[in-house]
Design an enzyme around this catalytic site. Sequence first.
Site, PDB file in Angstrom:
ATOM      1  CE  LYS A 106     -22.354  68.986 -35.479  1.00 32.82           C
ATOM      2  NZ  LYS A 106     -21.582  69.119 -36.708  1.00 32.82           N
ATOM      3  CD  GLU A 162     -11.058  86.984 -40.061  1.00 37.94           C
ATOM      4  OE1 GLU A 162     -11.662  86.854 -41.139  1.00 37.94           O
ATOM      5  OE2 GLU A 162     -10.232  86.140 -39.630  1.00 37.94           O
ATOM      6  N   GLY A 181     -18.999  65.999 -16.145  1.00 36.56           N
ATOM      7  CA  GLY A 181     -17.972  65.091 -16.631  1.00 36.56           C
ATOM      8  C   GLY A 181     -17.113  65.690 -17.708  1.00 36.56           C
ATOM      9  CB  CYS A 229     -18.293  69.335 -23.162  1.00 38.42           C
ATOM     10  SG  CYS A 229     -18.598  67.807 -24.082  1.00 38.42           S
ATOM     11  CD  GLN A 266     -16.955  54.115 -11.089  1.00 38.99           C
ATOM     12  OE1 GLN A 266     -16.240  53.920 -12.062  1.00 38.99           O
ATOM     13  NE2 GLN A 266     -18.183  54.602 -11.183  1.00 38.99           N
ATOM     14  CB  CYS A 292     -10.432  67.624 -24.754  1.00 39.85           C
ATOM     15  SG  CYS A 292     -11.795  68.813 -24.883  1.00 39.85           S
ATOM     16  CB  ALA A 297      -5.391  77.967 -35.328  1.00 33.76           C
ATOM     17  CE1 TYR A 316     -17.742  48.538 -18.437  1.00 34.87           C
ATOM     18  CE2 TYR A 316     -18.509  50.419 -17.169  1.00 34.87           C
ATOM     19  CZ  TYR A 316     -17.843  49.910 -18.266  1.00 34.87           C
ATOM     20  OH  TYR A 316     -17.274  50.747 -19.190  1.00 34.87           O
ATOM     21  CB  CYS A 338     -16.980  66.798 -30.882  1.00 35.18           C
ATOM     22  SG  CYS A 338     -15.466  66.665 -29.896  1.00 35.18           S
TER      23      CYS A 338
END
Length: 511
Positions: A432, A414, A319, A343, A103, A361, A395, A174, A346
């Site tokens: 969310k 857990e 994207g 995605c 591009q 990310c 985590a 642009y 956020c």
Amino acid sequence: MGYQKLFTKGRIGSVSLKNRIVLPPMGTSFASFTGEATEQAIRYYEARAKGGCGLIITEISRIDEVTGVGAPGQLSATSVRYIRKLVELVDSVHKYDTKIFMQLHHPGREISRSLLNGHQPVAPSPIACKVTKELPRELTTSECDELVKKFIVGANIAKTAGFDGVELHGAHGYLINEFLSPYTNKRTDKYGGDYFKRLTFISSIIKGIQATCGPGFPVSVRISADEFVEGGLKIADSVKIARSLESLGVAAINVSAGTYESGYAVIEPHYLPEGWKKNLARTIKENIKIPVIATNNVKHPAFAEQLLEEEVSDFVAIGRGQLADPEWGNKAFRNQEVLIHKCLGCMHCFKTLNTGRPVECTINPYLGREFLYSDQSLVRNGSGRKIAVIGGGPAGMHAAYVLAQRKYKVVLFEKSDSLGGTMKLAEKPTAKQLIGEFIETQKAELAAANVEVRLNTAATPEMIAELDFYGVIMATGGLPIVPTISGIDNPNVYTAESILAGTVTVENKQV
């Protein structure tokens, strides 16, 4: 394979594509500050090619070194000295039967002097961008002529390096977009005035590329079908532009929307749904015969398939979805949608770029680190030894998954009745739900890796010692920060966590 249209072969000009998945241009700042393709940039693009993408369009690549710098670490196509590393980039993508376009870009007025080594930004007309708030200098007619030539030089460099085509960035406010739009082009010379004169800049570039690169080298153009600013381009204008570009021999139209002044339309926050602007692409497609690529905030393969079925576009641009998961295409092909790290919207990627750092990310720690880490770089020396992971939040789940890949026998403890940790609360506010989907993805990864999960089990030192674990990962999370202010312990004071968890109600209460 459940997504028949998504994995049907396609064609843009003379270039045959293995599927309909496109990585659209996104700034990464992985190139060197001089504009050379670094190992970091090359491995980033290679990972998306390996992950099943059909066409990659590189991030903005500059064609001018004085006023054309759009980012501190963008690719450059201003000199033959960049060709050697660009060849390596192209080859790393081609080995997975993925095609790649470069591009070509100039920021015009949407840039700061700080990135231009103190030079004043330039534009068709001296109208300041309301975001950068810097008054640009109006380009002279001869300067416009020179910039046209520089775009053509950039295309020739791309072709020499082996790129399959180029894309002209005529969107997002642009330089090329500024010439096209009556909002930013108030010129009275050959490059401005009526509709046809506003097309002169881009049409001169297209004709020059065709003359020097030949008819077999496709040119795509990205446009903002609606600038979402008063006095800017609307869909009726963009249909007319798309038809004109088609008549010039352009191979594809890449439909986006917005400018810096309507940035939500360019990089959508989490609250905008998938396909919220799909009518823009559909309207363009209904009026031209050449292929349409379109971004539509796509998260899920099923929605991408739906867009193709509805003939919204011919190719679906994924994207940030491919920032979050480079294997988006392969997982979709294998009907493993639940394993796709979707995605979240956020905006952490956008935030890090705006600080001057390379893109990052929230849910993909490997992004930009593909040249450092990969599945092959994992040391698989677990030999079945037992590891305890205490805590089933994000985590703990990811640690358990990676350890299982390293051939450890992992047991995750857990204390509650479900996995997810604080993310279970984070998914509850409006719009969310993708956080909830991320929990399900991590759970599916644990199942695929044969991690033993023990819910309703609070691990104790005695239990861990008795079971003779080789190692222990503590991932027990944290506690909410409660400020030590007067009255904080009063019965009418609640934490957000207690409200989201539903353990208390504030209905009809003074709080």
